[in-house]
Design a protein around this motif. Sequence first.
Motif, PDB file in Angstrom:
ATOM      1  N   GLU A   1       0.827  -1.207   0.000  1.00 15.86           N
ATOM      2  CA  GLU A   1       0.000   0.000   0.000  1.00 15.86           C
ATOM      3  C   GLU A   1       0.864   1.260   0.000  1.00 15.86           C
ATOM      4  O   GLU A   1       0.590   2.214  -0.743  1.00 15.86           O
ATOM      5  N   LYS A   2       1.904   1.275   0.812  1.00 14.20           N
ATOM      6  CA  LYS A   2       2.748   2.465   0.912  1.00 14.20           C
ATOM      7  C   LYS A   2       3.464   2.766  -0.407  1.00 14.20           C
ATOM      8  O   LYS A   2       3.576   3.921  -0.817  1.00 14.20           O
ATOM      9  N   VAL A   3       3.953   1.714  -1.065  1.00 14.71           N
ATOM     10  CA  VAL A   3       4.608   1.905  -2.359  1.00 14.71           C
ATOM     11  C   VAL A   3       3.608   2.432  -3.387  1.00 14.71           C
ATOM     12  O   VAL A   3       3.911   3.350  -4.165  1.00 14.71           O
ATOM     13  N   ALA A   4       2.397   1.860  -3.396  1.00 13.06           N
ATOM     14  CA  ALA A   4       1.369   2.289  -4.350  1.00 13.06           C
ATOM     15  C   ALA A   4       0.992   3.751  -4.142  1.00 13.06           C
ATOM     16  O   ALA A   4       0.845   4.511  -5.106  1.00 13.06           O
ATOM     17  N   VAL A   5       0.842   4.159  -2.878  1.00 14.08           N
ATOM     18  CA  VAL A   5       0.479   5.547  -2.575  1.00 14.08           C
ATOM     19  C   VAL A   5       1.611   6.496  -2.950  1.00 14.08           C
ATOM     20  O   VAL A   5       1.386   7.534  -3.579  1.00 14.08           O
ATOM     21  N   LYS A   6       2.822   6.143  -2.576  1.00 10.48           N
ATOM     22  CA  LYS A   6       3.971   7.012  -2.815  1.00 10.48           C
ATOM     23  C   LYS A   6       4.208   7.240  -4.310  1.00 10.48           C
ATOM     24  O   LYS A   6       4.506   8.357  -4.738  1.00 10.48           O
ATOM     25  N   LEU A   7       4.054   6.180  -5.121  1.00 11.73           N
ATOM     26  CA  LEU A   7       4.367   6.268  -6.550  1.00 11.73           C
ATOM     27  C   LEU A   7       3.128   6.271  -7.438  1.00 11.73           C
ATOM     28  O   LEU A   7       3.241   6.183  -8.657  1.00 11.73           O
ATOM     29  N   ASP A   8       1.953   6.393  -6.814  1.00 13.42           N
ATOM     30  CA  ASP A   8       0.679   6.434  -7.544  1.00 13.42           C
ATOM     31  C   ASP A   8       0.542   5.257  -8.506  1.00 13.42           C
ATOM     32  O   ASP A   8       0.295   5.421  -9.707  1.00 13.42           O
ATOM     33  N   MET A   9       0.685   4.047  -7.982  1.00  9.88           N
ATOM     34  CA  MET A   9       0.585   2.824  -8.773  1.00  9.88           C
ATOM     35  C   MET A   9      -0.778   2.177  -8.562  1.00  9.88           C
ATOM     36  O   MET A   9      -1.289   2.150  -7.432  1.00  9.88           O
ATOM     37  N   ALA A  10      -1.371   1.674  -9.615  1.00 10.49           N
ATOM     38  CA  ALA A  10      -2.615   0.920  -9.470  1.00 10.49           C
ATOM     39  C   ALA A  10      -2.327  -0.362  -8.692  1.00 10.49           C
ATOM     40  O   ALA A  10      -1.215  -0.900  -8.747  1.00 10.49           O
ATOM     41  N   VAL A  11      -3.323  -0.859  -7.959  1.00  8.86           N
ATOM     42  CA  VAL A  11      -3.156  -2.064  -7.151  1.00  8.86           C
ATOM     43  C   VAL A  11      -4.134  -3.129  -7.634  1.00  8.86           C
ATOM     44  O   VAL A  11      -5.339  -2.876  -7.753  1.00  8.86           O
ATOM     45  N   ILE A  12      -3.598  -4.315  -7.922  1.00  4.89           N
ATOM     46  CA  ILE A  12      -4.444  -5.436  -8.314  1.00  4.89           C
ATOM     47  C   ILE A  12      -4.222  -6.601  -7.353  1.00  4.89           C
ATOM     48  O   ILE A  12      -3.174  -6.701  -6.708  1.00  4.89           O
ATOM     49  N   PHE A  13      -5.211  -7.468  -7.279  1.00  2.27           N
ATOM     50  CA  PHE A  13      -5.107  -8.689  -6.472  1.00  2.27           C
ATOM     51  C   PHE A  13      -4.988  -9.870  -7.425  1.00  2.27           C
ATOM     52  O   PHE A  13      -5.743  -9.984  -8.392  1.00  2.27           O
ATOM     53  N   VAL A  14      -4.019 -10.723  -7.158  1.00  4.50           N
ATOM     54  CA  VAL A  14      -3.759 -11.871  -8.021  1.00  4.50           C
ATOM     55  C   VAL A  14      -4.235 -13.150  -7.326  1.00  4.50           C
ATOM     56  O   VAL A  14      -3.750 -13.488  -6.242  1.00  4.50           O
ATOM     57  N   HIS A  15      -5.176 -13.828  -7.955  1.00  5.07           N
ATOM     58  CA  HIS A  15      -5.719 -15.076  -7.419  1.00  5.07           C
ATOM     59  C   HIS A  15      -5.359 -16.218  -8.362  1.00  5.07           C
ATOM     60  O   HIS A  15      -5.715 -16.195  -9.537  1.00  5.07           O
ATOM     61  N   ILE A  16      -4.634 -17.202  -7.843  1.00  9.07           N
ATOM     62  CA  ILE A  16      -4.232 -18.359  -8.639  1.00  9.07           C
ATOM     63  C   ILE A  16      -5.202 -19.504  -8.368  1.00  9.07           C
ATOM     64  O   ILE A  16      -5.383 -19.906  -7.215  1.00  9.07           O
TER      65      ILE A  16
END
Length: 294
Positions: free
Chosen positions: A217-232
């Motif tokens: 979460e912190k990396v996504a907020v800091k660099l404005d990255m979209a976040v996805i969830f990966v389900h195998i």
Amino acid sequence: MKRIGFYIFFAINYVITLLPLRVLYLFSDIFFVLLFYFPSYRKDVVAANLRNAFPEKDKAELERISGKYYRHLADLFVETLKVTHMSSREISRRFRFRDMTLIDRLYGEGRDIVAVCSHYNNWEWLSSMPLYSRYTAMTIYKPLKNKYFDKMMCDLRSKYGVVPAPMQSILREIIKRKKNRELTVTAFIADQTPPPDEHTYWTSFLSQETGFFTGPEKVAVKLDMAVIFVHIVKVRRGYYEVEASLISESPKNEAPNAITERHVRKLEEIISEQPEFWLWSHRRWKHKRAKKDD
């Protein structure tokens, strides 16, 4: 001694993994018996984790889940090592993304991605993601104490183009590639056990208070990255499919810990439906929240 032990293992693994996977599963069947019975591998840890996670299930049901888990763990071991001789064509046949629409759209919009993953099903085969996407794929890893096995695992994980990076340097890696206008998707195994410090997010998970890393979460907020969830999803023995779902496109606009809470709830739902595919032999709950002084 560590060096000698590694080279003996490497030589045996190199020869044995030349065999087709269907033959290696015969070794997996034997390995399951050794893991589960002679002697049991962390069976007390698995039993305690399952009992605490599912207090509503009776002993017979928990034993059934435990048996299925050890069978899957044995398969996971041989599947991971098989990458030594697994071609891009074969792993693409066995490990497929069901729908790349979301990932392709984010790439077209020029968005970097944080991919939240877990120790569920065969997470090691996610190293094949560069075969499906134009993104530069990176994965976070914790270096092993044995430098020889550490190099071997890094080589396996980077075989299809993934860039392995230690946690402490991942932010620099993403920023460096941003400056070069290189889009990245960075996989975080988000169900690791964090230390009980002020950076840990605590929430209810599988019937018990559980700490989670907030790094994704912190990396996504800091660099404005979209976040996805990966389900195998395990389709059948040796065959998996991957589902990617959106957690957040605007992480800077999210409340603190909202992204972490959202992916925790997704993981909990998946584990509850098919618990045998999660890593129950991990001492996930060895830390407790530190008590505040009065």
